[in-house]
Write a protein that holds these residues in place. Structure first.
Motif, short mmCIF file in Angstrom:
data_model
loop_
_atom_site.label_atom_id
_atom_site.label_comp_id
_atom_site.label_asym_id
_atom_site.label_seq_id
_atom_site.Cartn_x
_atom_site.Cartn_y
_atom_site.Cartn_z
N MET A 12 -4.74 8.78 1.05
CA MET A 12 -5.22 8.39 -0.27
C MET A 12 -4.07 8.18 -1.26
SD MET A 12 -8.36 8.04 0.27
CE MET A 12 -9.04 7.77 -1.34
N ALA A 13 -2.93 8.83 -1.04
CA ALA A 13 -1.79 8.71 -1.94
C ALA A 13 -0.89 7.51 -1.63
CB ALA A 13 -0.95 10.00 -1.88
N LEU A 14 -1.12 6.82 -0.52
CA LEU A 14 -0.29 5.66 -0.18
C LEU A 14 -0.50 4.56 -1.22
CD1 LEU A 14 -0.81 5.57 3.69
CD2 LEU A 14 1.24 6.28 2.45
N PRO A 15 0.56 3.78 -1.50
CA PRO A 15 0.48 2.79 -2.57
C PRO A 15 -0.22 1.49 -2.19
CG PRO A 15 2.66 2.75 -1.60
CD PRO A 15 1.91 3.88 -0.94
N PHE A 16 -0.85 1.39 -1.04
CA PHE A 16 -1.49 0.15 -0.61
C PHE A 16 -2.89 0.04 -1.20
CE2 PHE A 16 1.98 0.33 2.04
CZ PHE A 16 1.89 1.28 3.04
N GLN A 17 -3.27 -1.18 -1.51
CA GLN A 17 -4.62 -1.45 -1.96
C GLN A 17 -5.50 -1.88 -0.79
OE1 GLN A 17 -5.82 -1.03 -5.11
NE2 GLN A 17 -3.86 -0.10 -5.52
N LYS A 18 -4.90 -2.66 0.14
CA LYS A 18 -5.68 -3.21 1.24
C LYS A 18 -4.80 -3.28 2.49
CE LYS A 18 -6.36 -7.65 1.39
NZ LYS A 18 -6.79 -9.03 1.18
N THR A 41 -1.89 -3.59 20.78
CA THR A 41 -0.80 -4.16 20.00
C THR A 41 -1.40 -5.12 18.99
OG1 THR A 41 -0.47 -5.92 21.63
CG2 THR A 41 0.94 -3.98 21.82
N GLY A 42 -0.73 -5.25 17.85
CA GLY A 42 -1.28 -6.14 16.84
C GLY A 42 -0.42 -6.23 15.60
N ASN A 43 -1.04 -6.69 14.54
CA ASN A 43 -0.39 -6.90 13.25
C ASN A 43 -1.12 -6.12 12.16
OD1 ASN A 43 1.36 -8.98 14.32
ND2 ASN A 43 -0.42 -10.31 14.31
N LEU A 44 -0.35 -5.62 11.21
CA LEU A 44 -0.90 -5.01 10.00
C LEU A 44 -0.55 -5.90 8.83
CD1 LEU A 44 0.00 -1.21 10.22
CD2 LEU A 44 -2.24 -2.25 10.44
N LEU A 45 -1.54 -6.28 8.06
CA LEU A 45 -1.31 -7.04 6.84
C LEU A 45 -1.56 -6.09 5.67
CD1 LEU A 45 -3.18 -10.26 7.92
CD2 LEU A 45 -0.72 -10.00 7.65
N VAL A 46 -0.53 -5.89 4.86
CA VAL A 46 -0.62 -4.94 3.75
C VAL A 46 -0.68 -5.71 2.43
CG1 VAL A 46 0.53 -3.02 2.59
CG2 VAL A 46 0.66 -3.23 5.08
N ASP A 47 -1.73 -5.42 1.67
CA ASP A 47 -1.99 -6.09 0.39
C ASP A 47 -1.96 -7.61 0.60
OD1 ASP A 47 -2.42 -3.69 -0.91
OD2 ASP A 47 -0.34 -3.47 -1.50
N ASP A 48 -1.19 -8.34 -0.20
CA ASP A 48 -1.14 -9.80 -0.08
C ASP A 48 0.14 -10.27 0.58
OD1 ASP A 48 -3.65 -10.17 -1.23
OD2 ASP A 48 -2.81 -10.07 -3.25
N ASN A 49 0.85 -9.38 1.26
CA ASN A 49 2.11 -9.74 1.93
C ASN A 49 1.81 -10.69 3.09
OD1 ASN A 49 4.61 -9.86 3.17
ND2 ASN A 49 5.02 -7.68 2.87
N ALA A 50 2.52 -11.82 3.13
CA ALA A 50 2.29 -12.83 4.17
C ALA A 50 2.98 -12.47 5.48
CB ALA A 50 2.79 -14.19 3.68
N ASN A 51 3.91 -11.52 5.46
CA ASN A 51 4.63 -11.12 6.67
C ASN A 51 3.98 -9.90 7.29
OD1 ASN A 51 6.61 -13.14 6.23
ND2 ASN A 51 7.62 -11.80 4.75
#
Length: 81
Positions: A12-18, A41-51
């Motif tokens: 809950m304290a992590l700075p990510f929104q999505k 295996t896969g990808n994590l997309l954090v907030d609106d980061n395109a990478n």
């Protein structure tokens, strides 16, 4: 503090929104005593980061005394570098 409460507080304290998970590959195989080992295996997309961040996760599901499965082992790795 230790245990489930500490884990929930940390998440809950992590700075990510999505955070969005994209599964690229999922391999499963039977384990001892009707267990299942799963490798993802896969990808994590954090907030609106395109990478996307690459990740790998291995976990083992084991049948409990009542016949339900629970996560007995879990290893997660961000593949950064």
């Amino acid at each position: 503090m230790a245990g489930a409460d500490a884990i929930v507080q940390k998440i809950m304290a992590l700075p990510f929104q999505k955070v969005q998970h994209q599964i690229v590959k999922c391999d499963c195989q039977p384990s001892v005593n009707d267990g299942i080992v799963i490798f993802i295996t896969g990808n994590l997309l954090v907030d609106d980061n395109a990478n996307p961040l690459k990740f790998a996760q291995v976990f083992q599901l084991v049948k409990g005394p009542t016949g339900n499965y629970y996560c007995h082992n879990d290893m997660f790795r961000l593949n950064i570098g």
